[in-house]
Every structure is written in C-alpha cells, then in structure tokens.
Design a protein around this motif. Sequence first.
Motif, PDB file in Angstrom:
ATOM      1  N   THR A  92       0.839  -1.192   0.000  1.00  0.00           N
ATOM      2  CA  THR A  92       0.000   0.000   0.000  1.00  0.00           C
ATOM      3  C   THR A  92       0.880   1.250   0.000  1.00  0.00           C
ATOM      4  O   THR A  92       2.101   1.180   0.222  1.00  0.00           O
ATOM      5  CB  THR A  92      -0.907   0.034   1.241  1.00  0.00           C
ATOM      6  N   ALA A  93       0.236   2.388  -0.223  1.00  0.00           N
ATOM      7  CA  ALA A  93       0.975   3.654  -0.180  1.00  0.00           C
ATOM      8  C   ALA A  93       1.630   3.845   1.181  1.00  0.00           C
ATOM      9  O   ALA A  93       2.809   4.216   1.277  1.00  0.00           O
ATOM     10  CB  ALA A  93       0.031   4.808  -0.487  1.00  0.00           C
ATOM     11  N   LYS A  94       0.867   3.586   2.241  1.00  0.00           N
ATOM     12  CA  LYS A  94       1.411   3.752   3.595  1.00  0.00           C
ATOM     13  C   LYS A  94       2.554   2.780   3.852  1.00  0.00           C
ATOM     14  O   LYS A  94       3.584   3.157   4.426  1.00  0.00           O
ATOM     15  CB  LYS A  94       0.308   3.552   4.636  1.00  0.00           C
ATOM     16  N   GLU A  95       2.407   1.532   3.431  1.00  0.00           N
ATOM     17  CA  GLU A  95       3.458   0.531   3.645  1.00  0.00           C
ATOM     18  C   GLU A  95       4.729   0.906   2.895  1.00  0.00           C
ATOM     19  O   GLU A  95       5.844   0.742   3.413  1.00  0.00           O
ATOM     20  CB  GLU A  95       2.964  -0.847   3.208  1.00  0.00           C
TER      21      GLU A  95
ATOM     22  N   TYR B 118       8.238   1.772   4.767  1.00  0.00           N
ATOM     23  CA  TYR B 118       9.440   1.015   4.412  1.00  0.00           C
ATOM     24  C   TYR B 118      10.598   1.954   4.089  1.00  0.00           C
ATOM     25  O   TYR B 118      11.714   1.790   4.613  1.00  0.00           O
ATOM     26  CB  TYR B 118       9.150   0.104   3.220  1.00  0.00           C
ATOM     27  N   PHE B 119      10.338   2.934   3.230  1.00  0.00           N
ATOM     28  CA  PHE B 119      11.416   3.849   2.851  1.00  0.00           C
ATOM     29  C   PHE B 119      11.832   4.733   4.023  1.00  0.00           C
ATOM     30  O   PHE B 119      13.015   5.059   4.171  1.00  0.00           O
ATOM     31  CB  PHE B 119      11.000   4.696   1.643  1.00  0.00           C
ATOM     32  N   GLY B 120      10.873   5.102   4.868  1.00  0.00           N
ATOM     33  CA  GLY B 120      11.223   5.864   6.060  1.00  0.00           C
ATOM     34  C   GLY B 120      12.137   5.080   6.976  1.00  0.00           C
ATOM     35  O   GLY B 120      13.106   5.620   7.529  1.00  0.00           O
TER      36      GLY B 120
ATOM     37  N   LYS C 217      -7.074   9.101   1.674  1.00  0.00           N
ATOM     38  CA  LYS C 217      -8.130   8.096   1.528  1.00  0.00           C
ATOM     39  C   LYS C 217      -7.680   6.871   0.737  1.00  0.00           C
ATOM     40  O   LYS C 217      -8.389   5.864   0.677  1.00  0.00           O
ATOM     41  CB  LYS C 217      -9.372   8.720   0.891  1.00  0.00           C
ATOM     42  N   PHE C 218      -6.472   6.971   0.144  1.00  0.00           N
ATOM     43  CA  PHE C 218      -5.925   5.834  -0.601  1.00  0.00           C
ATOM     44  C   PHE C 218      -4.735   5.200   0.130  1.00  0.00           C
ATOM     45  O   PHE C 218      -4.043   4.357  -0.424  1.00  0.00           O
ATOM     46  CB  PHE C 218      -5.465   6.283  -1.992  1.00  0.00           C
ATOM     47  N   ALA C 219      -4.520   5.610   1.376  1.00  0.00           N
ATOM     48  CA  ALA C 219      -3.322   5.190   2.116  1.00  0.00           C
ATOM     49  C   ALA C 219      -3.186   3.679   2.212  1.00  0.00           C
ATOM     50  O   ALA C 219      -2.072   3.138   2.159  1.00  0.00           O
ATOM     51  CB  ALA C 219      -3.336   5.798   3.519  1.00  0.00           C
ATOM     52  N   ASN C 220      -4.309   2.984   2.315  1.00  0.00           N
ATOM     53  CA  ASN C 220      -4.267   1.530   2.509  1.00  0.00           C
ATOM     54  C   ASN C 220      -4.618   0.753   1.244  1.00  0.00           C
ATOM     55  O   ASN C 220      -4.945  -0.430   1.301  1.00  0.00           O
ATOM     56  CB  ASN C 220      -5.205   1.141   3.659  1.00  0.00           C
ATOM     57  N   LYS C 221      -4.502   1.434   0.106  1.00  0.00           N
ATOM     58  CA  LYS C 221      -4.689   0.788  -1.192  1.00  0.00           C
ATOM     59  C   LYS C 221      -3.332   0.429  -1.786  1.00  0.00           C
ATOM     60  O   LYS C 221      -2.352   1.162  -1.627  1.00  0.00           O
ATOM     61  CB  LYS C 221      -5.433   1.717  -2.159  1.00  0.00           C
ATOM     62  N   ARG C 222      -3.268  -0.704  -2.481  1.00  0.00           N
ATOM     63  CA  ARG C 222      -2.008  -1.126  -3.107  1.00  0.00           C
ATOM     64  C   ARG C 222      -1.619  -0.155  -4.217  1.00  0.00           C
ATOM     65  O   ARG C 222      -2.471   0.280  -5.008  1.00  0.00           O
ATOM     66  CB  ARG C 222      -2.114  -2.541  -3.660  1.00  0.00           C
TER      67      ARG C 222
ATOM     68  N   ARG D  16       3.200   8.905  -8.968  1.00  0.00           N
ATOM     69  CA  ARG D  16       4.224   9.949  -9.011  1.00  0.00           C
ATOM     70  C   ARG D  16       4.279  10.690  -7.684  1.00  0.00           C
ATOM     71  O   ARG D  16       5.353  11.024  -7.182  1.00  0.00           O
ATOM     72  CB  ARG D  16       3.901  10.900 -10.159  1.00  0.00           C
ATOM     73  N   ARG D  17       3.119  10.930  -7.065  1.00  0.00           N
ATOM     74  CA  ARG D  17       3.084  11.649  -5.794  1.00  0.00           C
ATOM     75  C   ARG D  17       3.646  10.800  -4.652  1.00  0.00           C
ATOM     76  O   ARG D  17       4.381  11.309  -3.801  1.00  0.00           O
ATOM     77  CB  ARG D  17       1.649  12.088  -5.481  1.00  0.00           C
ATOM     78  N   VAL D  18       3.345   9.512  -4.632  1.00  0.00           N
ATOM     79  CA  VAL D  18       3.923   8.629  -3.606  1.00  0.00           C
ATOM     80  C   VAL D  18       5.433   8.523  -3.807  1.00  0.00           C
ATOM     81  O   VAL D  18       6.217   8.532  -2.845  1.00  0.00           O
ATOM     82  CB  VAL D  18       3.274   7.228  -3.652  1.00  0.00           C
ATOM     83  N   ASN D  19       5.853   8.433  -5.065  1.00  0.00           N
ATOM     84  CA  ASN D  19       7.280   8.367  -5.395  1.00  0.00           C
ATOM     85  C   ASN D  19       8.025   9.588  -4.846  1.00  0.00           C
ATOM     86  O   ASN D  19       9.120   9.474  -4.286  1.00  0.00           O
ATOM     87  CB  ASN D  19       7.425   8.308  -6.920  1.00  0.00           C
ATOM     88  N   LEU D  20       7.400  10.737  -4.982  1.00  0.00           N
ATOM     89  CA  LEU D  20       7.985  11.979  -4.478  1.00  0.00           C
ATOM     90  C   LEU D  20       8.085  11.955  -2.958  1.00  0.00           C
ATOM     91  O   LEU D  20       9.135  12.299  -2.386  1.00  0.00           O
ATOM     92  CB  LEU D  20       7.138  13.158  -4.942  1.00  0.00           C
ATOM     93  N   LEU D  21       7.033  11.532  -2.295  1.00  0.00           N
ATOM     94  CA  LEU D  21       7.040  11.499  -0.830  1.00  0.00           C
ATOM     95  C   LEU D  21       8.117  10.563  -0.296  1.00  0.00           C
ATOM     96  O   LEU D  21       8.747  10.848   0.726  1.00  0.00           O
ATOM     97  CB  LEU D  21       5.665  11.063  -0.311  1.00  0.00           C
ATOM     98  N   ALA D  22       8.358   9.452  -0.991  1.00  0.00           N
ATOM     99  CA  ALA D  22       9.364   8.486  -0.538  1.00  0.00           C
ATOM    100  C   ALA D  22      10.764   9.100  -0.498  1.00  0.00           C
ATOM    101  O   ALA D  22      11.584   8.737   0.352  1.00  0.00           O
ATOM    102  CB  ALA D  22       9.360   7.261  -1.451  1.00  0.00           C
ATOM    103  N   GLY D  23      11.027  10.045  -1.390  1.00  0.00           N
ATOM    104  CA  GLY D  23      12.342  10.689  -1.413  1.00  0.00           C
ATOM    105  C   GLY D  23      12.479  11.855  -0.466  1.00  0.00           C
ATOM    106  O   GLY D  23      13.577  12.405  -0.306  1.00  0.00           O
ATOM    107  N   LEU D  24      11.366  12.245   0.177  1.00  0.00           N
ATOM    108  CA  LEU D  24      11.370  13.441   1.024  1.00  0.00           C
ATOM    109  C   LEU D  24      11.139  13.163   2.498  1.00  0.00           C
ATOM    110  O   LEU D  24      11.254  14.063   3.324  1.00  0.00           O
ATOM    111  CB  LEU D  24      10.297  14.419   0.536  1.00  0.00           C
ATOM    112  N   LEU D  25      10.799  11.933   2.852  1.00  0.00           N
ATOM    113  CA  LEU D  25      10.428  11.632   4.237  1.00  0.00           C
ATOM    114  C   LEU D  25      11.499  12.024   5.239  1.00  0.00           C
ATOM    115  O   LEU D  25      11.197  12.474   6.345  1.00  0.00           O
ATOM    116  CB  LEU D  25      10.123  10.141   4.379  1.00  0.00           C
TER     117      LEU D  25
END
Length: 252
Positions: free
Chosen positions: A97-100, A104-106, A131-136, A146-155
């Motif tokens: 999921t997005a949250k997972e 993981y990256f954090g 609202k999509f945090a727990n969706k794969r 693209r937005r999740v990808n960006l967040l992973a590099g900024l945590l």
Amino acid sequence: MLEDIIIKVEKLSKIYKDADAYSVSDLSLHIRRGSIFGLLGPNGAGKTTLISMLCGLLKPSAGQFTIDGHSFASDPLSVKRCIGVVPQEYALYPTLTAKENLQYFGAMYGLKGKSLSALVDDSLLKMGLSKFANKRVETFSGGMKRRVNLLAGLLHQPKVLFLDEPTVGVDVQSKNAILTFLTEQNKQGTTIVYTSHHLLEAQEFCTDIAIIEGGRIIVEGAPAALIAAQPEARNLEDLFISLTGKELRDGL
C-alpha cells in the motif's frame, strides 16, 4: 558577503567504458542553498550522467564535488545522508500500500515508531492521498504513483532533493499538486535540483537554470535574465532552441 553554495562541482568528467566521447566533460557548477535549480538539455546532453554522479550512483572519471560541505570522494556517507533522490521511474513496491511503501522507505532512512507513522500520515494528507493510504500502489493512476514516489524521497527531510522529470505523464491536477508541494518544501529550506523537458514549467518553477549540451554547461543563470539577454527569445523554450538547435536528438 559570499553566496551560500550548497553544491560545488569542480571539473567533473565522466566517460563510459568503450565510449568515443565524454558524457560529462570538465564541468564546473555552483548551486545556491535554497534555490530551485533546473538542469536542462536535449536527450543525450549529459543531464542524467551528471545527476547520477551527484547522487553517488556513478563514479566520476575525473574531478570532484561537495554537497553541504561534504566531499563525496572522502565522505560519501555524509553526502548520501543529506540528499533525497526521486527518479523518473517509480521506485515503489506495487503490491504494498501507499502507507506501507512510505513506512518502508522511512525505515531505510532510520525513521521509526510513532514519529514515522505521523510523518507518513501527514505527507499523504498534504498530497491528497489519505483516503488511498491503505490501497495497493499497483491500483494507482500514474499521477498518484508519481506523488507517492515523491514522498518516498522526502520523508527524511533532505537538505538537497534531486528530481528527474517529476511531472512526466501526469494530469494537470497532479502536476499542480506536485509543484505546489515542492514549492512549499523549498520555502522550508530544501534545495531542489530538477531535470525536465517541460521548459515552460521550468521557467515558472526554477529560480536558476543551466542548459547542458555535449556534457558541458553552455549557459546558466536566472530564467528571466537569460531570456531577456536573447533578443529573439520570448520564453525559455525559444532560448533553448536558439542555443541547442532544432536537430532531432532521437537515438538508441
């Protein structure tokens, strides 16, 4: 008072094995702390090679660079700790999921516990993904990935963020969300180094740009000043064409 320079590149070069020419040749560059720096150029100009060296993914053939005062040659770990990297290709696990993914990256950056969970939740909220945090992630649209990808590099809140085509293949709404979020990150102190083929976007987004051609920087400065210095250029796209030509750069 001397400008506060966060990235210093001195005579950096890279030639690949069996290549006939240097991909980056004797390149020097200073990037101001707190700037949004656009590295622009045609396909094959050397942008990706330069960024890959600054991120520690490629070893230079010659030259050196420092980021936030740390020399990559003598202290690569300190350099890697202060940078974030968001590649053009999605660096995500599709079945998580997005949250997972973000947790993981954090954890890879040493974040943990309640502080990590709170940071992940806050980041997803800011990018309209709560609202999509727990969706794969495999079920997401291109803009959402693209937005999740960006967040992973900024945590881990890097001092310098390297972005490779952060808005490629996204709709207008996602593009606006990404650029607004990045502008806020920059206001909070993150220096951004950005590559894109969207020149009008770069004109509005960047405080400074450099155009690279043949592995060398051919011009650099504030977009408005560079456009004003070229009498026939109405915008950055006109300037780019006048400096790099109209020849197609397709290649294998």
